[in-house]
Design a protein around this motif. Structure first.
Motif, short mmCIF file in Angstrom:
data_model
loop_
_atom_site.label_atom_id
_atom_site.label_comp_id
_atom_site.label_asym_id
_atom_site.label_seq_id
_atom_site.Cartn_x
_atom_site.Cartn_y
_atom_site.Cartn_z
N VAL A 11 -35.09 -9.12 -124.82
CA VAL A 11 -33.97 -8.22 -125.14
C VAL A 11 -34.55 -6.96 -125.77
O VAL A 11 -35.21 -7.02 -126.81
CB VAL A 11 -32.98 -8.90 -126.13
CG1 VAL A 11 -31.83 -7.96 -126.46
CG2 VAL A 11 -32.45 -10.20 -125.54
N GLY A 12 -34.32 -5.83 -125.13
CA GLY A 12 -34.84 -4.57 -125.66
C GLY A 12 -34.92 -3.55 -124.55
O GLY A 12 -35.09 -3.91 -123.39
N SER A 13 -34.79 -2.27 -124.93
CA SER A 13 -34.73 -1.26 -123.88
C SER A 13 -35.93 -0.33 -123.86
O SER A 13 -36.10 0.46 -122.94
CB SER A 13 -33.45 -0.43 -124.04
OG SER A 13 -33.42 0.10 -125.34
N VAL A 18 -40.49 -3.46 -121.91
CA VAL A 18 -40.93 -3.54 -120.51
C VAL A 18 -42.34 -4.12 -120.45
O VAL A 18 -42.63 -5.03 -119.68
CB VAL A 18 -40.89 -2.12 -119.86
CG1 VAL A 18 -41.48 -2.17 -118.45
CG2 VAL A 18 -39.48 -1.57 -119.84
N ARG A 19 -43.21 -3.60 -121.32
CA ARG A 19 -44.61 -4.04 -121.34
C ARG A 19 -44.69 -5.54 -121.69
O ARG A 19 -45.39 -6.30 -121.04
CB ARG A 19 -45.37 -3.21 -122.37
CG ARG A 19 -46.83 -3.03 -122.04
CD ARG A 19 -47.52 -2.02 -122.92
NE ARG A 19 -47.19 -2.13 -124.32
CZ ARG A 19 -46.70 -1.13 -125.05
NH1 ARG A 19 -46.48 0.04 -124.50
NH2 ARG A 19 -46.44 -1.29 -126.33
N ASP A 20 -43.93 -5.95 -122.71
CA ASP A 20 -43.98 -7.36 -123.13
C ASP A 20 -43.41 -8.27 -122.04
O ASP A 20 -43.94 -9.37 -121.80
CB ASP A 20 -43.22 -7.56 -124.45
CG ASP A 20 -43.99 -7.03 -125.65
OD1 ASP A 20 -45.10 -6.50 -125.44
OD2 ASP A 20 -43.48 -7.14 -126.77
N GLY A 21 -42.34 -7.80 -121.36
CA GLY A 21 -41.77 -8.58 -120.26
C GLY A 21 -42.79 -8.76 -119.15
O GLY A 21 -42.96 -9.87 -118.61
N ASP A 22 -43.51 -7.68 -118.83
CA ASP A 22 -44.54 -7.75 -117.77
C ASP A 22 -45.65 -8.72 -118.18
O ASP A 22 -46.16 -9.49 -117.37
CB ASP A 22 -45.14 -6.37 -117.51
CG ASP A 22 -44.16 -5.46 -116.79
OD1 ASP A 22 -43.15 -5.98 -116.25
OD2 ASP A 22 -44.39 -4.23 -116.76
N GLU A 36 -29.47 -3.68 -122.02
CA GLU A 36 -28.24 -2.99 -122.42
C GLU A 36 -27.90 -3.26 -123.88
O GLU A 36 -28.19 -4.33 -124.40
CB GLU A 36 -27.08 -3.45 -121.56
CG GLU A 36 -27.17 -2.97 -120.12
CD GLU A 36 -26.33 -3.88 -119.24
OE1 GLU A 36 -25.11 -3.69 -119.21
OE2 GLU A 36 -26.92 -4.76 -118.60
N ASN A 37 -27.25 -2.25 -124.51
CA ASN A 37 -26.77 -2.45 -125.87
C ASN A 37 -25.54 -3.34 -125.84
O ASN A 37 -24.81 -3.36 -124.85
CB ASN A 37 -26.39 -1.11 -126.51
CG ASN A 37 -27.62 -0.31 -126.86
OD1 ASN A 37 -28.66 -0.88 -127.16
ND2 ASN A 37 -27.50 0.99 -126.81
N VAL A 63 -36.13 -16.53 -126.75
CA VAL A 63 -35.62 -15.14 -126.69
C VAL A 63 -36.58 -14.25 -127.47
O VAL A 63 -36.82 -14.50 -128.66
CB VAL A 63 -34.20 -15.03 -127.30
CG1 VAL A 63 -33.70 -13.60 -127.22
CG2 VAL A 63 -33.23 -15.98 -126.61
N PHE A 64 -37.14 -13.27 -126.81
CA PHE A 64 -37.98 -12.28 -127.49
C PHE A 64 -37.11 -11.05 -127.74
O PHE A 64 -36.59 -10.46 -126.80
CB PHE A 64 -39.18 -11.87 -126.63
CG PHE A 64 -40.23 -12.95 -126.51
CD1 PHE A 64 -41.27 -13.03 -127.42
CD2 PHE A 64 -40.16 -13.89 -125.49
CE1 PHE A 64 -42.23 -14.02 -127.32
CE2 PHE A 64 -41.11 -14.89 -125.38
CZ PHE A 64 -42.15 -14.95 -126.30
N ILE A 65 -36.95 -10.67 -129.02
CA ILE A 65 -36.15 -9.50 -129.36
C ILE A 65 -37.12 -8.38 -129.72
O ILE A 65 -37.87 -8.49 -130.70
CB ILE A 65 -35.19 -9.80 -130.53
CG1 ILE A 65 -34.28 -10.97 -130.14
CG2 ILE A 65 -34.37 -8.56 -130.89
CD1 ILE A 65 -33.53 -11.57 -131.30
N ILE A 66 -37.15 -7.35 -128.90
CA ILE A 66 -38.10 -6.26 -129.13
C ILE A 66 -37.34 -5.09 -129.76
O ILE A 66 -36.60 -4.37 -129.08
CB ILE A 66 -38.78 -5.80 -127.81
CG1 ILE A 66 -39.21 -7.01 -126.96
CG2 ILE A 66 -39.93 -4.86 -128.09
CD1 ILE A 66 -40.25 -7.92 -127.57
#
Ligand SMILES: Cc1cc2nc3c(=O)[nH]c(=O)nc-3n(C[C@H](O)[C@H](O)[C@H](O)COP(=O)(O)OP(=O)(O)OC[C@H]3O[C@@H](n4cnc5c(N)ncnc54)[C@H](O)[C@@H]3O)c2cc1C
Length: 136
Positions: A11-13, A18-22, A36-37, A63-66
């Motif tokens: 979760v984060g925009s 993006v980097r952590d998701g990759d 999304e907020n 759940v990773f909250i960035i």
């Protein structure tokens, strides 16, 4: 690595999300991205089991909250930033007298032993600094 082969939500925009998701994908996680907020809810017992967003339920193992962070240069005016972290000397002293830095904020590697060791040195240096000021 605890989540290899599992479903994780990021979760984060920002760019970091993006980097952590990759990165999580590259180590074998199945990644659900939420940029999304809005109001996110995590449900489960001892562990996260579901992420709920806009009435939809997503089964997840983690759940990773960035979160966005405040840049260190804004945190304390006068700090020097370079090579991915706050610049310090071997006593963990920064460019601002009386301000010592330790851990992830001083740059790579982002590891607990480094943070603990630097924290130890920074605490001792801060004590020395306070003592030296008292003598003045
Ligand atoms: C998922 C994950 C797995 C990891 N696995 C490992 C591992 O296996 N081995 C390993 O060695 N390292 C691991 N790490 C890295 C390790 O957790 C960090 O290197 C270490 O925690 C850094 O310690 P720190 O004290 O510098 O920062 P943190 O532990 O991040 O502590 C900073 C603290 O400051 C607080 N804070 C932030 N801003 C403010 C503010 N403005 N005001 C007040 N408080 C504030 C934060 O809430 C936090 O409590 C992992 C990290 C993550 C995210």
């Amino acid at each position: 690595m605890l989540y290899r082969g599992r479903t994780v939500a990021v979760v984060g925009s920002g760019e970091e999300a993006v980097r952590d998701g990759d990165f999580l994908k590259s180590i074998g996680c199945s990644v659900l991205r939420f940029a999304e907020n809005g109001r996110y809810e995590i449900s489960g017992g001892e562990k996260a089991e579901k992420l709920i967003f806009r009435g939809e339920e997503y089964p997840v193992d983690c759940v990773f909250i960035i979160k966005d962070t405040v840049s260190v240069t804004k945190l304390v005016p006068g700090l020097e930033y370079g090579d991915g972290g706050i610049v310090t000397d071997r006593r963990m002293a920064t460019a601002v007298p009386g301000v010592f830095a330790a851990g992830d904020c001083t740059g790579k590697p982002f590891q607990l032993p480094k943070a603990a060791g630097e924290g130890n040195i920074a605490a001792l240096s801060a004590c020395e600094y306070i003592d030296s000021r008292k003598k003045q």
